[in-house]
Design a protein around this motif. Structure first.
Motif, PDB file in Angstrom:
ATOM      1  N   VAL A  96      22.531 -42.215  13.050  1.00 28.81           N
ATOM      2  CA  VAL A  96      22.374 -43.501  13.118  1.00 28.81           C
ATOM      3  C   VAL A  96      21.054 -43.839  12.937  1.00 28.81           C
ATOM      4  CG1 VAL A  96      22.667 -45.544  14.559  1.00 28.81           C
ATOM      5  CG2 VAL A  96      24.487 -44.004  14.419  1.00 28.81           C
ATOM      6  N   LEU A  97      20.004 -42.995  13.619  1.00 26.62           N
ATOM      7  CA  LEU A  97      18.716 -43.004  13.739  1.00 26.62           C
ATOM      8  C   LEU A  97      18.119 -42.832  12.334  1.00 26.62           C
ATOM      9  CD1 LEU A  97      17.794 -42.139  17.323  1.00 26.62           C
ATOM     10  CD2 LEU A  97      17.841 -44.416  16.422  1.00 26.62           C
ATOM     11  N   GLN A  98      18.468 -41.780  11.854  1.00 24.59           N
ATOM     12  CA  GLN A  98      18.093 -41.558  10.342  1.00 24.59           C
ATOM     13  C   GLN A  98      18.434 -42.637   9.598  1.00 24.59           C
ATOM     14  OE1 GLN A  98      20.220 -37.764   9.528  1.00 24.59           O
ATOM     15  NE2 GLN A  98      19.199 -36.554  10.922  1.00 24.59           N
ATOM     16  N   LEU A  99      19.504 -43.338   9.687  1.00 26.34           N
ATOM     17  CA  LEU A  99      19.776 -44.565   8.802  1.00 26.34           C
ATOM     18  C   LEU A  99      18.889 -45.572   9.241  1.00 26.34           C
ATOM     19  CD1 LEU A  99      22.239 -45.594   7.088  1.00 26.34           C
ATOM     20  CD2 LEU A  99      23.005 -46.747   8.837  1.00 26.34           C
ATOM     21  N   ARG A 100      18.485 -45.744  10.151  1.00 22.28           N
ATOM     22  CA  ARG A 100      17.570 -46.850  10.760  1.00 22.28           C
ATOM     23  C   ARG A 100      16.534 -46.383  11.858  1.00 22.28           C
ATOM     24  NH1 ARG A 100      17.147 -51.943   8.015  1.00 22.28           N
ATOM     25  NH2 ARG A 100      15.361 -52.157   9.699  1.00 22.28           N
ATOM     26  N   PRO A 101      15.623 -45.752  11.507  1.00 21.69           N
ATOM     27  CA  PRO A 101      14.629 -45.210  12.590  1.00 21.69           C
ATOM     28  C   PRO A 101      13.902 -46.410  13.310  1.00 21.69           C
ATOM     29  CG  PRO A 101      14.209 -44.089  10.460  1.00 21.69           C
ATOM     30  CD  PRO A 101      15.084 -45.309  10.182  1.00 21.69           C
ATOM     31  N   ASP A 102      14.038 -47.409  13.086  1.00 20.29           N
ATOM     32  CA  ASP A 102      13.460 -48.478  13.747  1.00 20.29           C
ATOM     33  C   ASP A 102      14.293 -49.113  14.774  1.00 20.29           C
ATOM     34  OD1 ASP A 102      14.946 -49.500  11.703  1.00 20.29           O
ATOM     35  OD2 ASP A 102      14.005 -51.363  11.599  1.00 20.29           O
ATOM     36  N   TYR A 103      15.587 -48.669  14.741  1.00 21.57           N
ATOM     37  CA  TYR A 103      16.728 -49.201  15.755  1.00 21.57           C
ATOM     38  C   TYR A 103      16.303 -48.993  17.241  1.00 21.57           C
ATOM     39  CZ  TYR A 103      21.113 -50.068  18.303  1.00 21.57           C
ATOM     40  OH  TYR A 103      22.069 -50.256  19.057  1.00 21.57           O
ATOM     41  N   ARG A 104      16.607 -49.785  18.057  1.00 20.14           N
ATOM     42  CA  ARG A 104      16.495 -49.479  19.452  1.00 20.14           C
ATOM     43  C   ARG A 104      17.484 -50.692  20.350  1.00 20.14           C
ATOM     44  NH1 ARG A 104      12.700 -52.683  17.216  1.00 20.14           N
ATOM     45  NH2 ARG A 104      11.999 -54.412  18.286  1.00 20.14           N
ATOM     46  N   VAL A 105      17.754 -50.065  21.139  1.00 15.81           N
ATOM     47  CA  VAL A 105      18.972 -50.950  21.973  1.00 15.81           C
ATOM     48  C   VAL A 105      18.667 -50.907  23.268  1.00 15.81           C
ATOM     49  CG1 VAL A 105      20.270 -48.711  22.141  1.00 15.81           C
ATOM     50  CG2 VAL A 105      21.579 -51.187  22.451  1.00 15.81           C
ATOM     51  N   LEU A 106      18.775 -52.229  23.767  1.00 15.02           N
ATOM     52  CA  LEU A 106      18.595 -52.221  25.362  1.00 15.02           C
ATOM     53  C   LEU A 106      20.123 -52.576  25.866  1.00 15.02           C
ATOM     54  CD1 LEU A 106      16.565 -52.765  27.738  1.00 15.02           C
ATOM     55  CD2 LEU A 106      16.883 -55.160  27.539  1.00 15.02           C
ATOM     56  N   VAL A 107      20.759 -51.529  26.794  1.00 13.61           N
ATOM     57  CA  VAL A 107      21.876 -51.413  27.596  1.00 13.61           C
ATOM     58  C   VAL A 107      21.710 -52.040  28.772  1.00 13.61           C
ATOM     59  CG1 VAL A 107      24.137 -50.334  27.717  1.00 13.61           C
ATOM     60  CG2 VAL A 107      22.559 -49.615  25.660  1.00 13.61           C
ATOM     61  N   MET A 108      22.429 -52.876  29.382  1.00 17.28           N
ATOM     62  CA  MET A 108      22.582 -53.615  30.652  1.00 17.28           C
ATOM     63  C   MET A 108      23.918 -53.485  31.374  1.00 17.28           C
ATOM     64  SD  MET A 108      21.439 -57.419  31.477  1.00 17.28           S
ATOM     65  CE  MET A 108      19.814 -57.215  30.791  1.00 17.28           C
ATOM     66  N   VAL A 109      23.898 -53.014  32.484  1.00 17.51           N
ATOM     67  CA  VAL A 109      25.243 -53.233  33.247  1.00 17.51           C
ATOM     68  C   VAL A 109      24.874 -53.903  34.449  1.00 17.51           C
ATOM     69  CG1 VAL A 109      25.714 -50.636  32.592  1.00 17.51           C
ATOM     70  CG2 VAL A 109      24.425 -51.124  34.791  1.00 17.51           C
ATOM     71  N   VAL A 156      27.690 -44.232  16.912  1.00 15.67           N
ATOM     72  CA  VAL A 156      27.928 -43.158  15.942  1.00 15.67           C
ATOM     73  C   VAL A 156      28.224 -43.729  14.629  1.00 15.67           C
ATOM     74  CG1 VAL A 156      28.794 -41.688  17.954  1.00 15.67           C
ATOM     75  CG2 VAL A 156      30.453 -42.935  16.468  1.00 15.67           C
ATOM     76  N   ARG A 157      28.043 -42.580  13.620  1.00 14.93           N
ATOM     77  CA  ARG A 157      28.880 -42.866  12.343  1.00 14.93           C
ATOM     78  C   ARG A 157      30.283 -42.428  12.435  1.00 14.93           C
ATOM     79  NH1 ARG A 157      24.861 -42.936   8.216  1.00 14.93           N
ATOM     80  NH2 ARG A 157      26.518 -43.788   6.757  1.00 14.93           N
ATOM     81  N   ALA A 158      31.324 -43.445  11.814  1.00 11.04           N
ATOM     82  CA  ALA A 158      32.681 -42.942  12.284  1.00 11.04           C
ATOM     83  C   ALA A 158      33.074 -41.933  11.356  1.00 11.04           C
ATOM     84  CB  ALA A 158      33.495 -44.326  11.792  1.00 11.04           C
ATOM     85  N   ALA A 159      34.096 -41.077  11.827  1.00  6.88           N
ATOM     86  CA  ALA A 159      34.907 -40.308  11.062  1.00  6.88           C
ATOM     87  C   ALA A 159      36.096 -40.921  10.037  1.00  6.88           C
ATOM     88  CB  ALA A 159      35.386 -39.215  11.862  1.00  6.88           C
ATOM     89  N   GLY A 160      36.426 -42.047  10.553  1.00  7.14           N
ATOM     90  CA  GLY A 160      37.330 -43.007   9.876  1.00  7.14           C
ATOM     91  C   GLY A 160      38.650 -43.045  10.839  1.00  7.14           C
ATOM     92  N   ASP A 161      39.028 -41.996  11.546  1.00  4.11           N
ATOM     93  CA  ASP A 161      40.449 -41.870  12.220  1.00  4.11           C
ATOM     94  C   ASP A 161      40.276 -42.485  13.668  1.00  4.11           C
ATOM     95  OD1 ASP A 161      38.773 -39.999  13.374  1.00  4.11           O
ATOM     96  OD2 ASP A 161      40.208 -38.443  13.249  1.00  4.11           O
ATOM     97  N   GLU A 162      39.167 -42.912  13.918  1.00  2.00           N
ATOM     98  CA  GLU A 162      39.094 -43.504  15.314  1.00  2.00           C
ATOM     99  C   GLU A 162      40.123 -44.943  15.450  1.00  2.00           C
ATOM    100  OE1 GLU A 162      35.197 -41.821  14.218  1.00  2.00           O
ATOM    101  OE2 GLU A 162      36.869 -43.142  13.178  1.00  2.00           O
ATOM    102  N   ASP A 163      40.707 -45.138  16.537  1.00  7.31           N
ATOM    103  CA  ASP A 163      41.526 -46.370  16.486  1.00  7.31           C
ATOM    104  C   ASP A 163      40.283 -47.586  17.212  1.00  7.31           C
ATOM    105  OD1 ASP A 163      43.625 -44.987  16.348  1.00  7.31           O
ATOM    106  OD2 ASP A 163      44.449 -44.699  18.328  1.00  7.31           O
ATOM    107  N   PHE A 164      40.860 -48.655  16.644  1.00  6.87           N
ATOM    108  CA  PHE A 164      40.304 -49.939  16.833  1.00  6.87           C
ATOM    109  C   PHE A 164      41.300 -51.008  17.129  1.00  6.87           C
ATOM    110  CE2 PHE A 164      38.577 -54.053  15.439  1.00  6.87           C
ATOM    111  CZ  PHE A 164      37.649 -54.219  16.280  1.00  6.87           C
ATOM    112  N   ASP A 165      41.493 -51.257  18.451  1.00  5.96           N
ATOM    113  CA  ASP A 165      42.518 -52.305  19.084  1.00  5.96           C
ATOM    114  C   ASP A 165      41.884 -53.691  18.461  1.00  5.96           C
ATOM    115  OD1 ASP A 165      44.229 -50.396  20.097  1.00  5.96           O
ATOM    116  OD2 ASP A 165      42.512 -50.156  21.918  1.00  5.96           O
ATOM    117  N   THR A 166      43.000 -54.391  17.816  1.00  8.67           N
ATOM    118  CA  THR A 166      42.636 -55.745  17.422  1.00  8.67           C
ATOM    119  C   THR A 166      43.699 -56.628  17.358  1.00  8.67           C
ATOM    120  OG1 THR A 166      41.295 -57.076  15.659  1.00  8.67           O
ATOM    121  CG2 THR A 166      42.821 -55.150  14.843  1.00  8.67           C
ATOM    122  N   VAL A 167      43.721 -57.434  16.713  1.00  6.43           N
ATOM    123  CA  VAL A 167      44.870 -58.639  16.675  1.00  6.43           C
ATOM    124  C   VAL A 167      45.137 -58.953  15.143  1.00  6.43           C
ATOM    125  CG1 VAL A 167      45.959 -60.962  17.205  1.00  6.43           C
ATOM    126  CG2 VAL A 167      44.611 -59.375  18.792  1.00  6.43           C
TER     127      VAL A 167
END
Length: 256
Positions: free
Chosen positions: A26-39, A146-157
């Motif tokens: 992901v960082l190779q795709l956008r080396p400028d990416y940064r994220v602030l994660v808050m709990v 991450v970069r998806a493999a394509g088989d991950e489940d995504f719960d939606t409506v």
């Protein structure tokens, strides 16, 4: 990790925050990416009220002043996200970055959803940055970008009924041990971890790219923490910055 309140977050929240990760590809795709994660723990959820309405109304005014008549896609911070979406094959004119989707609703006014969702939507539009909020108690393991493999489940409506979809291979996704929590970086959250009027413990993800100056990412986090404290004075809040050149830390303060 940065503690933002007098109250300490729990050991489990600290462990979650420490384990959040961004994959190298992901960082190779956008080396400028940064994220602030808050709990945040000990939140006071509920339906919209006068405080949450004020937070969102003030943010709408700030956003309109910043746009100054421009279309959202013409603002550098939004254009940068459109470019990031195209980099992994998405079409941002169809699946829009979350901050653009909110800004496009400014003319009619953003919907009031619940106290906590309104607070993070306010931080998003006021700072021109994608912000997501989810129920921390519904996570299975840590959050990973991450970069998806394509088989991950995504719960939606779909068509009013619960459904399971799958991301496209290579798509940038947030996920935990059970599946996808957000598709296309910050486009759409899953139903499993979504915030509800009963959420008391939450995780917030604030995404930044180069067009968003480093201090604006910090400002967005400070805005959100301040809003959460207004809504929940007894809450415990901590955050962690992740970037390509940012090592893990356990100090109380950090710079971008």
């Amino acid at each position: 990790m940065t503690l933002l309140t007098a109250a300490e977050v729990s050991e489990s929240a600290r462990a979650f925050l420490t384990a959040v990760s961004v994959a190298p590809d992901v960082l190779q795709l956008r080396p400028d990416y940064r994220v602030l994660v808050m709990v945040a723990e000990g939140l006071e959820p509920g339906l919209p009220d006068e405080i949450s309405d004020e937070l969102l109304a003030r943010a709408e005014i700030r956003a309109r002043i910043t746009l100054d008549g421009r279309a959202p896609e013409d603002v550098p911070q939004v254009a940068d996200w459109r470019a990031a979406y195209r980099a992994f094959g998405a079409k941002p004119q169809r699946t829009r970055p979350s901050v653009e989707a909110l800004l496009r609703r400014l003319d009619a006014g953003l919907p009031r959803i619940d106290r906590l969702t309104d607070a993070y939507n306010a931080a998003s539009i006021a700072n021109l940055v994608p912000v997501g909020g989810e129920d921390l108690d519904q996570y299975k393991g840590p959050a990973r970008l991450v970069r998806a493999a394509g088989d991950e489940d995504f719960d939606t409506v779909a068509h009013g009924e619960p459904a399971v979809e799958h991301p496209k291979p290579g798509e940038v996704i947030w996920r935990d041990d059970a599946g996808v929590t957000s598709r296309q970086w910050n486009w759409r959250q899953c139903t499993r971890t979504r915030m509800t009027p009963a959420t008391t413990n939450a995780v917030f993800i604030i995404d930044g790219l180069a067009a968003l100056e480093c201090n604006r990412l910090t400002s967005a986090g400070n805005d959100l923490a301040s809003s959460l404290m207004r809504l929940s004075p007894q809450a415990a809040i901590a955050s962690r910055l992740i970037a390509a050149d940012q090592p893990r830390t356990n100090r109380r303060t950090q710079t971008c």
